[in-house]
Scaffold this motif. Structure first.
Motif, PDB file in Angstrom:
ATOM      1  N   ARG A  51     -13.495   6.597  10.215  1.00 23.04           N
ATOM      2  CA  ARG A  51     -12.754   7.224  11.314  1.00 23.04           C
ATOM      3  C   ARG A  51     -13.633   8.036  12.249  1.00 23.04           C
ATOM      4  O   ARG A  51     -14.640   8.520  11.898  1.00 23.04           O
ATOM      5  CB  ARG A  51     -11.648   8.114  10.736  1.00 23.04           C
ATOM      6  CG  ARG A  51     -10.444   7.273  10.406  1.00 23.04           C
ATOM      7  CD  ARG A  51      -9.461   7.991   9.519  1.00 23.04           C
ATOM      8  NE  ARG A  51      -8.448   7.032   9.092  1.00 23.04           N
ATOM      9  CZ  ARG A  51      -7.366   6.737   9.808  1.00 23.04           C
ATOM     10  NH1 ARG A  51      -7.170   7.326  10.955  1.00 23.04           N
ATOM     11  NH2 ARG A  51      -6.500   5.838   9.372  1.00 23.04           N
TER      12      ARG A  51
ATOM     13  N   ARG B   5      -8.350   4.024  -9.028  1.00 22.36           N
ATOM     14  CA  ARG B   5      -9.743   4.074  -8.558  1.00 22.36           C
ATOM     15  C   ARG B   5      -9.958   3.133  -7.375  1.00 22.36           C
ATOM     16  O   ARG B   5     -10.626   3.468  -6.399  1.00 22.36           O
ATOM     17  CB  ARG B   5     -10.698   3.698  -9.697  1.00 22.36           C
ATOM     18  CG  ARG B   5     -11.481   4.903 -10.223  1.00 22.36           C
ATOM     19  CD  ARG B   5     -12.465   4.461 -11.302  1.00 22.36           C
ATOM     20  NE  ARG B   5     -11.775   4.006 -12.505  1.00 22.36           N
ATOM     21  CZ  ARG B   5     -12.323   3.215 -13.434  1.00 22.36           C
ATOM     22  NH1 ARG B   5     -13.564   2.768 -13.296  1.00 22.36           N
ATOM     23  NH2 ARG B   5     -11.631   2.867 -14.505  1.00 22.36           N
ATOM     24  N   VAL B   6      -9.381   1.944  -7.468  1.00 20.39           N
ATOM     25  CA  VAL B   6      -9.495   0.993  -6.358  1.00 20.39           C
ATOM     26  C   VAL B   6      -8.879   1.595  -5.098  1.00 20.39           C
ATOM     27  O   VAL B   6      -9.492   1.589  -4.019  1.00 20.39           O
ATOM     28  CB  VAL B   6      -8.791  -0.344  -6.689  1.00 20.39           C
ATOM     29  CG1 VAL B   6      -8.759  -1.255  -5.480  1.00 20.39           C
ATOM     30  CG2 VAL B   6      -9.481  -1.035  -7.852  1.00 20.39           C
ATOM     31  N   LEU B   7      -7.680   2.134  -5.249  1.00 17.05           N
ATOM     32  CA  LEU B   7      -7.006   2.776  -4.118  1.00 17.05           C
ATOM     33  C   LEU B   7      -7.882   3.860  -3.495  1.00 17.05           C
ATOM     34  O   LEU B   7      -8.047   3.921  -2.277  1.00 17.05           O
ATOM     35  CB  LEU B   7      -5.708   3.418  -4.590  1.00 17.05           C
ATOM     36  CG  LEU B   7      -4.402   2.663  -4.386  1.00 17.05           C
ATOM     37  CD1 LEU B   7      -3.243   3.519  -4.852  1.00 17.05           C
ATOM     38  CD2 LEU B   7      -4.231   2.299  -2.913  1.00 17.05           C
TER      39      LEU B   7
ATOM     40  N   ILE C   3       0.837  -1.200   0.000  1.00 14.42           N
ATOM     41  CA  ILE C   3       0.000   0.000   0.000  1.00 14.42           C
ATOM     42  C   ILE C   3       0.870   1.247   0.000  1.00 14.42           C
ATOM     43  O   ILE C   3       0.609   2.208  -0.730  1.00 14.42           O
ATOM     44  CB  ILE C   3      -0.942  -0.001   1.236  1.00 14.42           C
ATOM     45  CG1 ILE C   3      -2.091  -0.991   1.031  1.00 14.42           C
ATOM     46  CG2 ILE C   3      -1.504   1.397   1.493  1.00 14.42           C
ATOM     47  CD1 ILE C   3      -3.110  -0.564   0.017  1.00 14.42           C
TER      48      ILE C   3
ATOM     49  N   LEU D  35     -11.146   4.307  -3.685  1.00 14.72           N
ATOM     50  CA  LEU D  35     -12.330   3.761  -3.007  1.00 14.72           C
ATOM     51  C   LEU D  35     -11.950   3.307  -1.602  1.00 14.72           C
ATOM     52  O   LEU D  35     -12.666   3.562  -0.640  1.00 14.72           O
ATOM     53  CB  LEU D  35     -12.895   2.579  -3.788  1.00 14.72           C
ATOM     54  CG  LEU D  35     -14.110   2.845  -4.655  1.00 14.72           C
ATOM     55  CD1 LEU D  35     -14.576   1.570  -5.326  1.00 14.72           C
ATOM     56  CD2 LEU D  35     -15.241   3.424  -3.821  1.00 14.72           C
ATOM     57  N   GLY D  36     -10.820   2.629  -1.509  1.00 17.49           N
ATOM     58  CA  GLY D  36     -10.349   2.180  -0.199  1.00 17.49           C
ATOM     59  C   GLY D  36     -10.084   3.357   0.722  1.00 17.49           C
ATOM     60  O   GLY D  36     -10.495   3.349   1.889  1.00 17.49           O
ATOM     61  N   ARG D  37      -9.415   4.382   0.186  1.00 19.52           N
ATOM     62  CA  ARG D  37      -9.127   5.568   0.993  1.00 19.52           C
ATOM     63  C   ARG D  37     -10.421   6.177   1.519  1.00 19.52           C
ATOM     64  O   ARG D  37     -10.558   6.483   2.696  1.00 19.52           O
ATOM     65  CB  ARG D  37      -8.382   6.614   0.159  1.00 19.52           C
ATOM     66  CG  ARG D  37      -6.944   6.243  -0.162  1.00 19.52           C
ATOM     67  CD  ARG D  37      -6.370   7.253  -1.163  1.00 19.52           C
ATOM     68  NE  ARG D  37      -5.044   6.874  -1.627  1.00 19.52           N
ATOM     69  CZ  ARG D  37      -4.413   7.458  -2.647  1.00 19.52           C
ATOM     70  NH1 ARG D  37      -4.976   8.445  -3.301  1.00 19.52           N
ATOM     71  NH2 ARG D  37      -3.212   7.050  -3.014  1.00 19.52           N
ATOM     72  N   GLN D  38     -11.396   6.341   0.615  1.00 16.16           N
ATOM     73  CA  GLN D  38     -12.696   6.874   1.025  1.00 16.16           C
ATOM     74  C   GLN D  38     -13.274   6.050   2.168  1.00 16.16           C
ATOM     75  O   GLN D  38     -13.713   6.574   3.169  1.00 16.16           O
ATOM     76  CB  GLN D  38     -13.686   6.794  -0.137  1.00 16.16           C
ATOM     77  CG  GLN D  38     -13.674   7.971  -1.083  1.00 16.16           C
ATOM     78  CD  GLN D  38     -14.681   7.741  -2.202  1.00 16.16           C
ATOM     79  OE1 GLN D  38     -14.286   7.587  -3.354  1.00 16.16           O
ATOM     80  NE2 GLN D  38     -15.960   7.697  -1.864  1.00 16.16           N
ATOM     81  N   HIS D  39     -13.249   4.732   1.962  1.00 13.74           N
ATOM     82  CA  HIS D  39     -13.877   3.846   2.945  1.00 13.74           C
ATOM     83  C   HIS D  39     -13.287   4.050   4.341  1.00 13.74           C
ATOM     84  O   HIS D  39     -14.012   4.188   5.317  1.00 13.74           O
ATOM     85  CB  HIS D  39     -13.734   2.387   2.520  1.00 13.74           C
ATOM     86  CG  HIS D  39     -14.401   1.438   3.453  1.00 13.74           C
ATOM     87  ND1 HIS D  39     -15.738   1.140   3.393  1.00 13.74           N
ATOM     88  CD2 HIS D  39     -13.914   0.734   4.490  1.00 13.74           C
ATOM     89  CE1 HIS D  39     -16.044   0.292   4.342  1.00 13.74           C
ATOM     90  NE2 HIS D  39     -14.959   0.019   5.029  1.00 13.74           N
ATOM     91  N   ILE D  40     -11.950   4.048   4.422  1.00 13.30           N
ATOM     92  CA  ILE D  40     -11.370   4.174   5.758  1.00 13.30           C
ATOM     93  C   ILE D  40     -11.525   5.578   6.322  1.00 13.30           C
ATOM     94  O   ILE D  40     -11.598   5.773   7.523  1.00 13.30           O
ATOM     95  CB  ILE D  40      -9.892   3.741   5.809  1.00 13.30           C
ATOM     96  CG1 ILE D  40      -9.034   4.610   4.911  1.00 13.30           C
ATOM     97  CG2 ILE D  40      -9.735   2.287   5.421  1.00 13.30           C
ATOM     98  CD1 ILE D  40      -7.565   4.485   5.244  1.00 13.30           C
ATOM     99  N   GLN D  41     -11.603   6.580   5.431  1.00 15.46           N
ATOM    100  CA  GLN D  41     -11.893   7.936   5.911  1.00 15.46           C
ATOM    101  C   GLN D  41     -13.231   7.961   6.643  1.00 15.46           C
ATOM    102  O   GLN D  41     -13.354   8.516   7.716  1.00 15.46           O
ATOM    103  CB  GLN D  41     -11.958   8.916   4.742  1.00 15.46           C
ATOM    104  CG  GLN D  41     -10.644   9.139   4.020  1.00 15.46           C
ATOM    105  CD  GLN D  41      -9.694  10.057   4.771  1.00 15.46           C
ATOM    106  OE1 GLN D  41     -10.138  10.784   5.647  1.00 15.46           O
ATOM    107  NE2 GLN D  41      -8.422   9.999   4.451  1.00 15.46           N
ATOM    108  N   GLU D  42     -14.220   7.317   6.011  1.00 17.22           N
ATOM    109  CA  GLU D  42     -15.571   7.329   6.568  1.00 17.22           C
ATOM    110  C   GLU D  42     -15.645   6.588   7.902  1.00 17.22           C
ATOM    111  O   GLU D  42     -16.467   6.903   8.748  1.00 17.22           O
ATOM    112  CB  GLU D  42     -16.545   6.690   5.574  1.00 17.22           C
ATOM    113  CG  GLU D  42     -16.817   7.574   4.369  1.00 17.22           C
ATOM    114  CD  GLU D  42     -17.571   6.830   3.274  1.00 17.22           C
ATOM    115  OE1 GLU D  42     -18.152   5.777   3.573  1.00 17.22           O
ATOM    116  OE2 GLU D  42     -17.549   7.306   2.123  1.00 17.22           O
TER     117      GLU D  42
END
Lengths: 134, 134
Positions: free
Chosen positions: A134, A121-123, A61, A125-132
């Motif tokens: 927190r 895009r995959v990266l 990552i 989406l993952g970033r968004q997910h973990i942001q949410e």
DNA sequence: TTATTATATGAACATATAATAATATGTTTT
DNA sequence: AAAACATATTATTATATGTTCATATAATAA
């Protein structure tokens, strides 16, 4: 009818060897069968898992995050991540094999970059997910 | 100045213990520094890796694919996937902990489903990717 | 209550994986 | 050609992970 036949079959198997198979009863036969027909082939499951597995490691990552900022050579990555060159090369090999990164050689130096925007895009989406989360 | 001092420092360490640090030279100092400033915190790297790690297993992908078709109970999943109930429960626990699936209880039966559309989007991006690679 | 059923959990084992050390390969420079 | 350098690879070791067995918990039925 077919159902009771199968039930008999299952309890037979259960008597022979309880550990061999899933001996649970089906609760929602209709759902199980319709979902079964929507399931992909084994190979596709493995390919999909293998694809995501590549993203499932801190070092990779970090490499991908870095490469999402700029093309970099192996040496730069070593310095940035404070890692042994061989460790970085190992991970780059995996990323290369999965076609998640591409590279170009310039003399002794090999430059790596993200393979395509799909990966970005995959990266993200993952970033968004973990942001949410927190 | 600071640079040559650092080089001296590094070769000193290399003499003591080659294994201790990354002893490579920086080739593109500017890029390394600008990328370094764009890197996230350690915790974020681990969280992101942990998120993707969950998708990196055939069994969990199969479960997620199934749940993307329909809500299902544990027993149904066992039958569909031909797996031991405890194995399925263990994976569901991981999926639950990562908030990738949610569940509702109805008497003795526990129904699992995808947590949100976010998950579905990640899955679909992965599906697209491997389709293109075939 | 006891028996039954559906799911969850803990410990142990086997396998997979990442980092390391040592070495090899391939490229440029002298 | 040889030396220097950037990267790749092999073998090994330590750790992480998935499945199983055995058992526990929770809900319902008798």
């Amino acid at each position: 009818m077919a159902q009771s036949a199968e039930k008999a079959d299952i309890s037979e198997k259960a008597q022979e060897n309880t550990a061999e198979l899933c001996t649970e009863r089906i609760i929602h036969r209709g759902i199980v069968e319709s979902v079964r027909s929507a399931m992909p082939e084994e190979a596709e499951l493995y390919d999909l898992a293998d694809f995501f597995k590549i993203f499932g490691d801190r070092t990779r990552i970090a490499i991908l995050w870095a490469l999402s900022e700029s093309e970099m050579c192996v040496c730069d990555l070593c310095m940035l991540l404070d890692m042994k060159q061989s460790a970085v090369s190992h991970q780059l090999k995996l990323l290369k094999q999965s076609r998640i990164v591409k590279y170009r050689r310039e003399g002794k130096v090999v430059y790596y970059s993200l393979d395509d925007d799909h990966i970005r895009r995959v990266l993200n989406l993952g970033r968004q997910h973990i942001q949410e989360q927190r």
